[in-house]
Design a protein around this motif. Structure first.
Motif, short mmCIF file in Angstrom:
data_model
loop_
_atom_site.label_atom_id
_atom_site.label_comp_id
_atom_site.label_asym_id
_atom_site.label_seq_id
_atom_site.Cartn_x
_atom_site.Cartn_y
_atom_site.Cartn_z
N VAL A 51 22.25 8.49 76.07
CA VAL A 51 20.80 8.40 75.92
C VAL A 51 20.38 8.87 74.54
O VAL A 51 20.74 9.95 74.08
CB VAL A 51 20.07 9.20 77.03
CG1 VAL A 51 18.60 9.40 76.71
CG2 VAL A 51 20.21 8.47 78.35
N VAL A 52 19.60 8.02 73.91
CA VAL A 52 19.01 8.28 72.59
C VAL A 52 17.51 8.11 72.73
O VAL A 52 17.04 7.18 73.40
CB VAL A 52 19.55 7.27 71.54
CG1 VAL A 52 18.82 7.41 70.22
CG2 VAL A 52 21.05 7.43 71.37
N LYS A 53 16.74 9.01 72.12
CA LYS A 53 15.29 8.85 72.09
C LYS A 53 14.84 9.07 70.66
O LYS A 53 15.10 10.12 70.06
CB LYS A 53 14.59 9.85 73.02
CG LYS A 53 13.07 9.69 73.06
CD LYS A 53 12.66 8.33 73.58
CE LYS A 53 11.15 8.20 73.67
NZ LYS A 53 10.74 6.91 74.20
N GLU A 54 14.19 8.05 70.11
CA GLU A 54 13.69 8.11 68.75
C GLU A 54 12.19 7.84 68.76
O GLU A 54 11.70 7.07 69.59
CB GLU A 54 14.39 7.06 67.88
CG GLU A 54 15.88 7.30 67.75
CD GLU A 54 16.61 6.18 67.05
OE1 GLU A 54 17.68 6.46 66.50
OE2 GLU A 54 16.12 5.02 67.06
N TYR A 55 11.49 8.48 67.84
CA TYR A 55 10.05 8.28 67.67
C TYR A 55 9.79 7.87 66.23
O TYR A 55 10.38 8.42 65.30
CB TYR A 55 9.29 9.58 67.95
CG TYR A 55 9.41 10.07 69.36
CD1 TYR A 55 8.59 9.57 70.37
CD2 TYR A 55 10.35 11.05 69.70
CE1 TYR A 55 8.70 10.03 71.66
CE2 TYR A 55 10.46 11.50 71.00
CZ TYR A 55 9.63 11.00 71.97
OH TYR A 55 9.74 11.45 73.26
N LYS A 56 8.90 6.89 66.06
CA LYS A 56 8.46 6.53 64.72
C LYS A 56 7.29 7.42 64.35
O LYS A 56 6.37 7.61 65.13
CB LYS A 56 8.03 5.06 64.67
CG LYS A 56 9.20 4.11 64.75
CD LYS A 56 8.78 2.68 64.56
CE LYS A 56 10.00 1.79 64.68
NZ LYS A 56 9.65 0.39 64.51
N VAL A 57 7.36 7.98 63.15
CA VAL A 57 6.29 8.84 62.66
C VAL A 57 5.74 8.24 61.38
O VAL A 57 6.25 7.23 60.88
CB VAL A 57 6.79 10.29 62.43
CG1 VAL A 57 7.16 10.94 63.75
CG2 VAL A 57 7.95 10.32 61.47
N GLY A 58 4.70 8.87 60.83
CA GLY A 58 4.05 8.36 59.64
C GLY A 58 5.01 7.93 58.55
O GLY A 58 6.05 8.53 58.35
N GLY A 59 4.64 6.85 57.86
CA GLY A 59 5.45 6.36 56.76
C GLY A 59 6.68 5.60 57.21
O GLY A 59 7.56 5.32 56.41
N GLY A 60 6.78 5.27 58.50
CA GLY A 60 7.92 4.51 59.00
C GLY A 60 9.18 5.33 59.23
O GLY A 60 10.23 4.79 59.52
N ASN A 61 9.07 6.65 59.08
CA ASN A 61 10.22 7.51 59.34
C ASN A 61 10.52 7.56 60.83
O ASN A 61 9.63 7.43 61.66
CB ASN A 61 9.97 8.93 58.82
CG ASN A 61 9.84 8.96 57.32
OD1 ASN A 61 10.49 8.22 56.62
ND2 ASN A 61 8.98 9.83 56.83
N ILE A 62 11.79 7.78 61.15
CA ILE A 62 12.22 7.90 62.54
C ILE A 62 12.74 9.30 62.79
O ILE A 62 13.56 9.81 62.03
CB ILE A 62 13.31 6.86 62.87
CG1 ILE A 62 12.72 5.45 62.75
CG2 ILE A 62 13.88 7.10 64.27
CD1 ILE A 62 13.72 4.35 62.97
#
Length: 140
Positions: A51-62
């Motif tokens: 299981v992997v969980k990633e979130y996109k944050v400001g500026g396209g960073n993950i």
């Protein structure tokens, strides 16, 4: 019933600012701590696979909250999930409960792949089959 207690420790994934990020060398993220667990005896109730969980944050960073977490819980076992603030404990619990979905990986609870269940089916599963014990009442 042969009850056993296991502990899974989540660590923060490395970042460019913190390349070591608390991770012992050679130990994959989300794996059980040192030492082999006792041999399982009961039916497998929960399987968390890669299981992997990633979130996109400001500026396209993950931002990676969970990285390749693997866990198996059998009938009669008790586990504790521990780690520093921000390590992904709540994220993992939300994914196990079907309240959130992983970016990648699979969660099977009572033989049912959570990704294949409707929201109504996941709600019924939570109502009838699981519960959480919170560390502090203010989290309710």
């Amino acid at each position: 019933m042969g009850e056993r207690m296991h502990s899974i420790r989540l660590e923060q994934p490395p970042t460019p600012e913190r390349p070591d990020a608390n991770q012992p060398a050679g130990q994959p993220y989300g794996q059980q701590g040192s030492g082999a667990p006792p041999a399982p005896t009961g039916e497998t109730l929960l399987i968390v696979q890669d299981v992997v969980k990633e979130y996109k944050v400001g500026g396209g960073n993950i931002v990676t909250a969970l990285r390749s977490v693997n866990l198996q819980v059998r009938e009669g076992e008790f586990i504790a999930i521990r780690g520093r603030s921000g390590a992904g404990k709540t994220t993992l619990l939300n994914i196990i409960a079907g309240l959130d979905t992983p970016t990648r990986g699979r969660v099977t609870l009572f033989g049912r792949d959570l990704a294949r269940l409707s929201e109504a089916q996941r709600t019924e599963l939570r109502r009838s089959e699981m519960g959480f014990i919170f560390q502090a009442a203010h989290l309710l």
